[in-house]
Design a protein around this motif. Structure first.
Motif, PDB file in Angstrom:
ATOM      1  N   THR A  55       0.840  -1.193   0.000  1.00  0.00           N
ATOM      2  CA  THR A  55       0.000   0.000   0.000  1.00  0.00           C
ATOM      3  C   THR A  55       0.876   1.243   0.000  1.00  0.00           C
ATOM      4  OG1 THR A  55      -1.783  -1.110   1.212  1.00  0.00           O
ATOM      5  CG2 THR A  55      -1.783   1.300   1.232  1.00  0.00           C
ATOM      6  N   ASN A  56       0.703   2.060  -1.040  1.00  0.00           N
ATOM      7  CA  ASN A  56       1.431   3.320  -1.160  1.00  0.00           C
ATOM      8  C   ASN A  56       0.482   4.452  -0.773  1.00  0.00           C
ATOM      9  OD1 ASN A  56       2.579   5.302  -3.981  1.00  0.00           O
ATOM     10  ND2 ASN A  56       3.251   5.387  -1.869  1.00  0.00           N
ATOM     11  N   ALA A  57       0.799   5.151   0.317  1.00  0.00           N
ATOM     12  CA  ALA A  57      -0.072   6.227   0.802  1.00  0.00           C
ATOM     13  C   ALA A  57       0.669   7.551   0.793  1.00  0.00           C
ATOM     14  CB  ALA A  57      -0.559   5.914   2.217  1.00  0.00           C
ATOM     15  N   THR A  58      -0.087   8.626   0.586  1.00  0.00           N
ATOM     16  CA  THR A  58       0.478   9.970   0.661  1.00  0.00           C
ATOM     17  C   THR A  58      -0.316  10.785   1.675  1.00  0.00           C
ATOM     18  OG1 THR A  58      -0.884  10.706  -1.195  1.00  0.00           O
ATOM     19  CG2 THR A  58       1.346   9.968  -1.696  1.00  0.00           C
ATOM     20  N   ASP A  59       0.362  11.718   2.304  1.00  0.00           N
ATOM     21  CA  ASP A  59      -0.253  12.590   3.295  1.00  0.00           C
ATOM     22  C   ASP A  59       0.151  14.020   2.977  1.00  0.00           C
ATOM     23  OD1 ASP A  59      -1.528  13.610   5.525  1.00  0.00           O
ATOM     24  OD2 ASP A  59       0.120  13.128   6.889  1.00  0.00           O
TER      25      ASP A  59
END
Length: 202
Positions: A55-59
């Motif tokens: 899972t690649n997440a950005t914030d």
């Protein structure tokens, strides 16, 4: 003006390569610069990844300011962070080192010892090899990854033992200050055979 039409060949699932999907190397290892070239020998496969995959997440945080009349005069992204999360489900030296730190794992004649200590936040490099629908390959390169979160480990007769780590991808000058970089390329039969041979370090 030429219109670009929908093409179902561009819709893809993400599957691991036969030889593996996640490779880790010490900080400072030479990085690949395309989707199919041979990885440096320092990259070691951490083994099978759990069924939820990667899972690649950005914030992001946004700075918004309005004037006295309520008109928005600025709306800009003020911060950006990127993470990669996955569960390693093989218990071996490479996966344990990724979870607990290189210095905390030793192996001799098949016997492994693991010290559970405060994480040091050591930096490492990661490469993900993803087989896409339509005989293409995606390679994701993270030059500077540090562990940011650790999941629980459950021991019972119905749940596979897994090592859940979330990695912060940090900006790196080697990829022009980006946090990670993707390379995508067609994968012919000959290239596929060569790639499987070069990344089979498990």
């Amino acid at each position: 003006m030429t219109a670009t039409k929908n093409n179902k060949k561009n819709v893809s699932l993400g599957k691991p390569m036969v030889a593996g999907v996640a490779y880790r190397a010490p900080a400072g290892t030479a990085l690949p610069a395309d989707a199919t070239s041979e990885l440096d020998d320092a990259f070691a496969c951490v083994g099978f990844i759990g069924s939820d995959g990667i899972t690649n997440a950005t914030d992001t945080d946004t700075t918004t300011e309005t004037d006295m009349g309520g008109v928005t005069v600025i709306n800009e992204i003020s911060s950006y962070a990127e993470t990669y999360q996955f569960i390693m489900i093989e218990t071996k030296k490479e996966s344990l080192q990724a979870r607990y730190g290189d210095a905390n794992v030793t192996e001799q004649e098949g016997k492994i010892s693991v010290s559970h200590t405060m994480p040091t936040g050591e930096s490492s490099e990661w490469v993900f090899e993803i087989l896409m629908t339509g005989n293409r390959v995606k390679r994701i390169v993270i030059p500077d990854a540090t562990p940011s979160e650790f999941g629980d480990i459950t021991y019972n007769s119905t749940t596979v033992i897994g090592y859940d780590v979330t990695w912060a991808a940090n900006p790196d000058d080697r990829i022009d200050g980006a946090t990670s970089k993707e390379y995508i390329a067609p994968l012919g039969a000959a290239a596929a055979a060569a790639l499987v041979n070069t990344i089979d370090k498990a």
